[in-house]
Design an enzyme around this catalytic site. Structure first.
Site, PDB file in Angstrom:
ATOM      1  N   LYS A 154      51.141 -11.913  -7.952  1.00  0.00           N
ATOM      2  CA  LYS A 154      49.926 -13.148  -8.295  1.00  0.00           C
ATOM      3  C   LYS A 154      48.357 -12.081  -9.320  1.00  0.00           C
ATOM      4  O   LYS A 154      48.004 -11.019  -9.001  1.00  0.00           O
ATOM      5  CB  LYS A 154      49.210 -13.172  -6.620  1.00  0.00           C
ATOM      6  CG  LYS A 154      48.188 -14.217  -6.231  1.00  0.00           C
ATOM      7  CD  LYS A 154      48.220 -14.729  -4.942  1.00  0.00           C
ATOM      8  CE  LYS A 154      47.707 -15.770  -4.620  1.00  0.00           C
ATOM      9  NZ  LYS A 154      46.290 -15.956  -5.437  1.00  0.00           N
ATOM     10  N   THR A 188      -4.191  -1.499  -4.333  1.00  0.00           N
ATOM     11  CA  THR A 188      -3.093  -1.973  -4.291  1.00  0.00           C
ATOM     12  C   THR A 188      -2.579  -3.755  -4.786  1.00  0.00           C
ATOM     13  O   THR A 188      -1.823  -3.626  -5.282  1.00  0.00           O
ATOM     14  CB  THR A 188      -2.609  -1.445  -2.563  1.00  0.00           C
ATOM     15  OG1 THR A 188      -2.338  -0.371  -2.402  1.00  0.00           O
ATOM     16  CG2 THR A 188      -1.156  -2.609  -2.339  1.00  0.00           C
ATOM     17  N   ASN A 189      -3.589  -4.167  -4.032  1.00  0.00           N
ATOM     18  CA  ASN A 189      -3.653  -6.264  -4.216  1.00  0.00           C
ATOM     19  C   ASN A 189      -4.087  -6.582  -5.712  1.00  0.00           C
ATOM     20  O   ASN A 189      -3.354  -7.279  -5.875  1.00  0.00           O
ATOM     21  CB  ASN A 189      -5.052  -6.726  -3.430  1.00  0.00           C
ATOM     22  CG  ASN A 189      -4.906  -5.571  -2.548  1.00  0.00           C
ATOM     23  OD1 ASN A 189      -4.234  -4.909  -1.733  1.00  0.00           O
ATOM     24  ND2 ASN A 189      -6.549  -5.697  -1.206  1.00  0.00           N
ATOM     25  N   THR A 202       0.874  -1.390  -0.362  1.00  0.00           N
ATOM     26  CA  THR A 202       0.199   0.261  -0.144  1.00  0.00           C
ATOM     27  C   THR A 202       1.109   1.085  -0.301  1.00  0.00           C
ATOM     28  O   THR A 202       0.739   2.693  -0.746  1.00  0.00           O
ATOM     29  CB  THR A 202      -0.956  -0.401   1.398  1.00  0.00           C
ATOM     30  OG1 THR A 202      -1.759  -0.650   0.855  1.00  0.00           O
ATOM     31  CG2 THR A 202      -1.682   1.322   1.310  1.00  0.00           C
ATOM     32  N   THR A 257      36.199 -36.323 -14.006  1.00  0.00           N
ATOM     33  CA  THR A 257      34.903 -36.998 -13.119  1.00  0.00           C
ATOM     34  C   THR A 257      35.634 -37.152 -12.043  1.00  0.00           C
ATOM     35  O   THR A 257      36.753 -37.755 -11.933  1.00  0.00           O
ATOM     36  CB  THR A 257      34.378 -38.357 -14.391  1.00  0.00           C
ATOM     37  OG1 THR A 257      35.134 -39.310 -13.859  1.00  0.00           O
ATOM     38  CG2 THR A 257      34.310 -38.061 -15.068  1.00  0.00           C
ATOM     39  N   HIS A 258      34.738 -36.937 -11.309  1.00  0.00           N
ATOM     40  CA  HIS A 258      35.220 -37.049  -9.434  1.00  0.00           C
ATOM     41  C   HIS A 258      36.873 -36.017  -9.345  1.00  0.00           C
ATOM     42  O   HIS A 258      37.159 -36.411  -8.598  1.00  0.00           O
ATOM     43  CB  HIS A 258      35.393 -38.349  -9.285  1.00  0.00           C
ATOM     44  CG  HIS A 258      34.294 -39.423  -9.392  1.00  0.00           C
ATOM     45  ND1 HIS A 258      32.808 -39.417  -8.534  1.00  0.00           N
ATOM     46  CD2 HIS A 258      33.801 -39.884 -10.527  1.00  0.00           C
ATOM     47  CE1 HIS A 258      32.138 -40.237  -9.037  1.00  0.00           C
ATOM     48  NE2 HIS A 258      32.738 -40.534 -10.060  1.00  0.00           N
ATOM     49  N   GLU A 283      35.106 -15.215  -9.982  1.00  0.00           N
ATOM     50  CA  GLU A 283      34.491 -15.593  -8.469  1.00  0.00           C
ATOM     51  C   GLU A 283      33.515 -14.809  -8.741  1.00  0.00           C
ATOM     52  O   GLU A 283      32.720 -14.465  -7.713  1.00  0.00           O
ATOM     53  CB  GLU A 283      36.019 -14.626  -7.862  1.00  0.00           C
ATOM     54  CG  GLU A 283      36.674 -15.863  -7.210  1.00  0.00           C
ATOM     55  CD  GLU A 283      38.478 -15.152  -6.894  1.00  0.00           C
ATOM     56  OE1 GLU A 283      39.689 -16.209  -6.196  1.00  0.00           O
ATOM     57  OE2 GLU A 283      38.565 -13.995  -6.898  1.00  0.00           O
ATOM     58  N   SER A 318      46.880  -9.874  -5.344  1.00  0.00           N
ATOM     59  CA  SER A 318      47.243  -9.742  -3.622  1.00  0.00           C
ATOM     60  C   SER A 318      47.564  -8.470  -3.199  1.00  0.00           C
ATOM     61  O   SER A 318      48.378  -7.923  -3.571  1.00  0.00           O
ATOM     62  CB  SER A 318      48.141 -11.083  -3.133  1.00  0.00           C
ATOM     63  OG  SER A 318      48.357 -11.169  -2.311  1.00  0.00           O
ATOM     64  N   SER A 319      47.384  -8.096  -1.899  1.00  0.00           N
ATOM     65  CA  SER A 319      48.298  -7.232  -0.947  1.00  0.00           C
ATOM     66  C   SER A 319      49.541  -7.555  -0.455  1.00  0.00           C
ATOM     67  O   SER A 319      50.500  -7.079  -0.687  1.00  0.00           O
ATOM     68  CB  SER A 319      47.371  -6.474  -0.593  1.00  0.00           C
ATOM     69  OG  SER A 319      47.111  -7.250   0.793  1.00  0.00           O
TER      70      SER A 319
END
Length: 478
Positions: free
Chosen positions: A336, A153-154, A112, A199-200, A343, A330-331
């Site tokens: 690196k 509203t609905n 609402t 595999t695996h 990611e 890397s810091s």
């Protein structure tokens, strides 16, 4: 500097509203009541609400439901009020005044506060078009009586969510199509590179790097199809059901005209609901669509993780593909470089998966004629679409489209793979094959060397049966 206010009123009394704000009393109460997350609804939701109000003004005007109004000795025609509402809504559809939509999506009342935020902003802007300032004592266009005419509203909130998702659907599918095309191009580029299958996470029979990437491309294409199919249910609109599905306070022709008008204004293919009560009660179409986004997300996590694995190292990992270096990794460790785009895609898809859980929980939380959890359903759906579009486009442009194969490393691992003996099963049998594999791994020798030493194959037979490219084509090696 002291902020200036004007006084607005609603059924509970007077409220101080920032003087320059286009929202009114009910929105201001919501701002004060729901200081929860600092979040605001996405543009897709604002667009969906605005196009509904724009269509409703046109439809109700066409049904002669806007009445003339006497104010300060002047007559403001119903047609003029409808036109002013349409002008204000059109401005919002063009991206103006989006900063006036200020209610937190974590709220109450089925949305609402969102609905009234839209009604009040459009009403105040419409009144300006009619010559009445924000602080005018009396104004012709009323947020409830005129902007919200024949609506609740609905029925507006679930309709706005559906429209907002459809509004961004083509953009979402285009992002996925771009990624699928980039992966398919890499599949063709890498098709001659034969490598160890795994595999695996253990050595398996050979595959071509192009086959791996072709599978990624096809998986993304399948998700395009699934999402497009899931979106079909969103085209069915329950606008006109008003509060509970009965259509109380709406003209009998309103529902059909609204769907037709919304289709024209939005350029979307839309359909009338075949049961307005179901459209009010059930959020299952939205939950189903969210599930399709979640299904995509889990597969993109898998693909991103494969990119991370295949590029691992480079000195002590698989190093079969090389990802474009886009930033230092890397810091503390000089030189690196990390697979940051993969990611990022992981984290983005984790967010989508979490959003789907919220949508599912909110979807089952409706009771009887209404689901009051719609605001958080809408927010999470729009965030999921936004995150997927941005994450996929970024991953594609900064990673997938520029990935390079390390053919030397891929073929080097394959040369050491004792599981190549699998192709010899039809000729020397499983038992001898196991013996060969065990000895090859123990002595760090090739399968070819061992089978020749044991006299199981001639050099010509070994060359033919251990053709690794032929192994990737399937069939029985003889």
């Amino acid at each position: 500097m002291v902020e200036k206010y004007r006084i607005e009123t609603d059924s509970l009394g007077e409220v101080n509203v920032p003087a320059a704000a286009y929202w009114g009393a009910q929105t201001q109460r919501a701002v004060e009541n729901f200081q929860i997350s600092g979040l605001k609804q996405y543009p897709a939701f604002i667009w969906g609400m605005a196009v509904i109000k724009r269509a409703a003004a046109e439809v109700n005007s066409g049904l002669d439901l806007f009445q003339d109004k006497e104010l300060d000795g002047k007559t403001i025609s119903g047609d003029a009020m409808a036109q002013a509402i349409m002008m204000a809504a059109d401005e919002i559809l063009e991206g103006e005044m989006w900063d006036q939509f200020v209610v937190d999506p974590i709220q109450a009342g089925a949305g609402t506060s969102h609905n009234m935020n839209t009604n009040e902003v459009i009403a105040n802007r419409a009144n300006e078009h009619l010559g009445y300032s924000l602080d005018a004592a009396q104004k012709p266009v009323h947020p409830n009586d005129h902007v919200n005419m024949a609506q609740s509203t609905n029925d507006t909130i679930p309709t706005a969510i559906r429209l907002g998702c459809l509004w961004r659907l083509d953009e979402l599918l285009a992002a996925l199509d771009g990624l699928a095309q980039a992966l398919a191009e890499k599949a063709a580029e890498f098709d001659e590179i034969v490598k160890s299958g795994r595999t695996h996470l253990q050595d398996a029979v050979p595959v071509r790097l192009g086959q791996e990437f072709g599978a990624y491309a096809r998986a993304v294409e399948r998700h395009e199809e699934k999402i497009a199919q899931a979106a079909e249910g969103l085209r069915r609109l329950g606008i006109g059901g008003t509060a509970t599905g009965t259509g109380l306070n709406a003209h009998p022709a309103y529902h059909g005209r609204m769907v037709a008008t919304l289709s024209r204004l939005s350029s979307l293919e839309l359909q009338e609901s075949d049961n307005l009560f179901e459209s009010m009660q059930s959020m299952s179409d939205l939950v189903y669509f969210s599930g399709a986004l979640r299904n995509l997300a889990q597969d993109l996590v898998r693909i991103a993780n494969d990119f991370r694995l295949l590029s691992s190292g480079p000195s002590t990992g698989l190093d079969e593909i090389r990802l474009k270096a886009v930033q230092p990794g890397s810091s503390i460790m000089p030189g690196k470089v990390n697979p940051v785009m993969a990611e990022m895609l992981n984290m983005a898809m984790f967010q989508v998966i979490g959003n789907d859980l919220t949508v599912m929980m909110a979807g089952q939380a409706g009771q009887l004629e209404l689901n009051v959890m719609m605001p958080i359903i809408g927010y999470n759906l729009f965030q999921s679409m936004d995150v997927i579009i941005n994450a996929v486009n970024t991953f594609n442009g900064r990673c997938a489209a520029s990935v390079k194969a390390n053919q030397e490393k891929a073929e080097g691992w394959l040369a050491k793979n004792a599981i190549l003996v699998t192709a010899l099963n039809p000729v020397i049998g499983y038992a001898k094959g196991a013996e060969v594999a065990k000895e090859a791994m123990a002595a760090n020798r090739t399968v070819r060397e061992v089978v020749l030493e044991k006299g199981y194959l001639t050099p010509e037979e070994a060359d033919r049966l251990l053709n690794v490219y032929a192994m990737t084509e399937g069939g029985i090696q003889k």
